[in-house]
Design an enzyme around this catalytic site. Sequence first.
Site, PDB file in Angstrom:
ATOM      1  N   LYS A 229      42.191  -9.924 -26.236  1.00 39.07           N
ATOM      2  CA  LYS A 229      41.578  -8.840 -25.461  1.00 39.07           C
ATOM      3  C   LYS A 229      42.641  -7.858 -24.985  1.00 39.07           C
ATOM      4  O   LYS A 229      43.438  -8.161 -24.115  1.00 39.07           O
ATOM      5  CB  LYS A 229      40.825  -9.369 -24.236  1.00 39.07           C
ATOM      6  N   CYS A 337      57.520  -4.842 -16.910  1.00 38.09           N
ATOM      7  CA  CYS A 337      57.537  -5.977 -15.975  1.00 38.09           C
ATOM      8  C   CYS A 337      58.963  -6.410 -15.644  1.00 38.09           C
ATOM      9  O   CYS A 337      59.233  -6.866 -14.551  1.00 38.09           O
ATOM     10  CB  CYS A 337      56.757  -7.136 -16.560  1.00 38.09           C
ATOM     11  N   GLU A 434      56.106  -4.824  -6.600  1.00 41.57           N
ATOM     12  CA  GLU A 434      56.304  -4.167  -7.881  1.00 41.57           C
ATOM     13  C   GLU A 434      55.646  -2.791  -7.851  1.00 41.57           C
ATOM     14  O   GLU A 434      54.452  -2.676  -7.585  1.00 41.57           O
ATOM     15  CB  GLU A 434      55.647  -5.040  -8.949  1.00 41.57           C
TER      16      GLU A 434
HETATM   17  P1  NAD Z   1      46.086  -6.689 -14.837  1.00 38.52           P
HETATM   18  O1  NAD Z   1      46.455  -8.074 -14.496  1.00 38.52           O
HETATM   19  O2  NAD Z   1      45.130  -5.984 -13.973  1.00 38.52           O
HETATM   20  O3  NAD Z   1      45.488  -6.616 -16.301  1.00 38.52           O
HETATM   21  C1  NAD Z   1      46.060  -7.283 -17.393  1.00 38.52           C
HETATM   22  C2  NAD Z   1      44.953  -7.687 -18.353  1.00 38.52           C
HETATM   23  O4  NAD Z   1      44.124  -8.644 -17.721  1.00 38.52           O
HETATM   24  C3  NAD Z   1      44.050  -6.552 -18.787  1.00 38.52           C
HETATM   25  O5  NAD Z   1      43.701  -6.737 -20.130  1.00 38.52           O
HETATM   26  C4  NAD Z   1      42.828  -6.734 -17.894  1.00 38.52           C
HETATM   27  O6  NAD Z   1      41.647  -6.234 -18.442  1.00 38.52           O
HETATM   28  C5  NAD Z   1      42.764  -8.231 -17.776  1.00 38.52           C
HETATM   29  N1  NAD Z   1      42.096  -8.744 -16.571  1.00 38.52           N
HETATM   30  C6  NAD Z   1      41.895  -8.121 -15.386  1.00 38.52           C
HETATM   31  N2  NAD Z   1      41.246  -8.939 -14.535  1.00 38.52           N
HETATM   32  C7  NAD Z   1      41.036 -10.110 -15.187  1.00 38.52           C
HETATM   33  C8  NAD Z   1      40.432 -11.353 -14.832  1.00 38.52           C
HETATM   34  N3  NAD Z   1      39.924 -11.549 -13.630  1.00 38.52           N
HETATM   35  N4  NAD Z   1      40.414 -12.336 -15.746  1.00 38.52           N
HETATM   36  C9  NAD Z   1      40.952 -12.160 -16.966  1.00 38.52           C
HETATM   37  N5  NAD Z   1      41.515 -11.010 -17.367  1.00 38.52           N
HETATM   38  C10 NAD Z   1      41.579  -9.988 -16.485  1.00 38.52           C
HETATM   39  O7  NAD Z   1      47.459  -5.949 -14.916  1.00 38.52           O
HETATM   40  P2  NAD Z   1      47.739  -4.468 -15.389  1.00 38.52           P
HETATM   41  O8  NAD Z   1      47.614  -3.559 -14.239  1.00 38.52           O
HETATM   42  O9  NAD Z   1      46.921  -4.184 -16.591  1.00 38.52           O
HETATM   43  O10 NAD Z   1      49.266  -4.618 -15.868  1.00 38.52           O
HETATM   44  C11 NAD Z   1      50.340  -4.472 -15.004  1.00 38.52           C
HETATM   45  C12 NAD Z   1      50.906  -5.807 -14.614  1.00 38.52           C
HETATM   46  O11 NAD Z   1      51.230  -6.607 -15.737  1.00 38.52           O
HETATM   47  C13 NAD Z   1      52.191  -5.670 -13.856  1.00 38.52           C
HETATM   48  O12 NAD Z   1      52.130  -6.441 -12.687  1.00 38.52           O
HETATM   49  C14 NAD Z   1      53.258  -6.188 -14.804  1.00 38.52           C
HETATM   50  O13 NAD Z   1      54.371  -6.733 -14.192  1.00 38.52           O
HETATM   51  C15 NAD Z   1      52.536  -7.170 -15.594  1.00 38.52           C
HETATM   52  N6  NAD Z   1      53.172  -7.331 -16.905  1.00 38.52           N
HETATM   53  C16 NAD Z   1      53.891  -8.465 -17.167  1.00 38.52           C
HETATM   54  C17 NAD Z   1      54.520  -8.633 -18.397  1.00 38.52           C
HETATM   55  C18 NAD Z   1      55.314  -9.873 -18.711  1.00 38.52           C
HETATM   56  O14 NAD Z   1      55.643 -10.095 -19.865  1.00 38.52           O
HETATM   57  N7  NAD Z   1      55.633 -10.708 -17.762  1.00 38.52           N
HETATM   58  C19 NAD Z   1      54.391  -7.658 -19.360  1.00 38.52           C
HETATM   59  C20 NAD Z   1      53.657  -6.515 -19.074  1.00 38.52           C
HETATM   60  C21 NAD Z   1      53.040  -6.379 -17.834  1.00 38.52           C
END
Ligand code: NAD
Length: 524
Positions: A229, A337, A434
């Site tokens: 997804k 991240c 962050e």
């Molecule tokens: P997010 O957690 O809101 O979304 C990430 C994904 O999860 C999206 O596809 C979203 O649709 C999905 N999602 C949202 N709520 C969900 C739920 N309840 N259950 C399952 N899936 C759900 O984060 P974001 O705003 O899209 O991304 C930014 C964040 O991601 C930052 O905090 C960043 O640090 C982190 N990040 C981490 C890495 C890593 O490798 N550690 C890489 C990229 C981003």
Amino acid sequence: MKARRLKRKMATRKKASRVQTVVVREKAPINYRVALPPGQRRLSFNDRWDYAPAPEASNYIKIKPRYQLFIGGKFVAPRSGKYFGSINPATEEKLAEIADANRHDVDLAVKSARRAYNNVWSKMPGRERGKYLYRIARLIQEKSRELAILETMDGGKTIKESRDIDLPLVAAHFFYYAGWCDKLQYAFPGRKARSLGVAGQIIPWNFPLLMAAWKLAPALACGNTCVLKPAETTSITAMHLAEIFQEAEMPEGVVNIITGAGETGRALVEHQNIDKIAFTGSTEVGKRILHSVAGTKKKLTLELGGKAANIIFEDAPIDQAVEGIISGIYFNQGHVCCAGSRLFVQEGVFAPVIRKLRDRIATLRVGNPLDKNTDIGAINSRMQLEKICELVDSGVKQGAKLIQPRLRLPAKGYWYPPSFFTGVTASHRIAQEEIFGPVLSVMTFRTPDEAIERANNTPYGLSAGVWTDKGSKIFKIVNKLRAGVVWANTYNKFDPTSPFGGYKESGFGREGGVHGLAGYLTLN
Ligand code: NAD
Ligand code: MN
């Protein structure tokens, strides 16, 4: 012929004579051969001239008005009947409609992945799986220009980065894991490696295709089938990747791609018939997933947020370190991240580092992400822009000093200038949370021990950077930093052979390298 050329020559000469030339002479010419004392040295970027626009052509890129779900090797309309828009954050134009998968759609995708696992993929010899992965890698290379442009249009990142960093790494991940397919018994000597089954994989919007590659390539190499997804603001390239799977004649159902927002992700996480959840995203959602998966047979890896320390010692090569600070925090608009978002500068070099940093950010070009000269593209979404603004406001209110270059931002779209804060204390929100944007928090330290203590004083532990001339210092510091990746005298370097992942609230499990295989296998 000759006369005409002469006439043209005359004409240009005539035109040229109308231009007034002004010769400016320095009163006291600067003698650049005399070394200035360190306190007065400045970085020079020869930036006193403008860049001509150099936009990458995008008029030939075919974006479908509507993208369906990819289930069982076919594009199918969602049972939900619903769609949502994906926009270009640099223009706010709607690019396409994306299918919004509900629980029923998720169930169909999981069933299709299960069938493909039982009937085809788990039975196929590793070397045959490898052929598919190599084929996918090559197709990605062939289409990389088109995919890079789409990535830039849908997500806002600069073409320079999507073309030169994202896409080459996407192909490299498939090539690398293709090589492991028939060698799993050597990856973990003396142990028997078996695939898990169906993997549910959820990814964020900051590196859409690259995160898809980090998830799919190792899972497939290990013999699992997948339901992926993508994030709701950046689904388009994932659907073009689905076309590549079709072109590579992947057996149907081995990879299924369902689009939607958090609810779709939740339905995938909660599905009963899944063996593995791999999630990259925010720590907040990661915690919710951890709760939901607890007590089930599902295996889990979490790649979450970070607030990395980038530590500059007095003996570091300062100009190089400044470049490392720049790439550490302004790469991909700071939507990284592992961004070096907390800068720790040893007191003795604080003044020159800040001066050079201030000069350097004034040279960064912010604007059209499709322009090949752009350094900082668009912020991915209005929501993310609001989050950045809110945190920057908190920094100003709590007493830190905000430094931003003077520049004009485009009227439409979501933008944030490269910024940094001085006068930051450990209790400020901008030192703890962050920001996930082009905003750096600068702090100082006196001794190596203080640097280590302050660097580790965070709930996160994803990455860190150390800048010093002394190899021995690097080894000493690196061993004491609680971070999954530590870069020395460089920053934000990625390679498929190198594992990546966090400690503490940055998550658990590793992606990349041999380590990345372990998350998709049972080892007996
Ligand atoms: P997010 O957690 O809101 O979304 C990430 C994904 O999860 C999206 O596809 C979203 O649709 C999905 N999602 C949202 N709520 C969900 C739920 N309840 N259950 C399952 N899936 C759900 O984060 P974001 O705003 O899209 O991304 C930014 C964040 O991601 C930052 O905090 C960043 O640090 C982190 N990040 C981490 C890495 C890593 O490798 N550690 C890489 C990229 C981003
Ligand atoms: Mn978009």
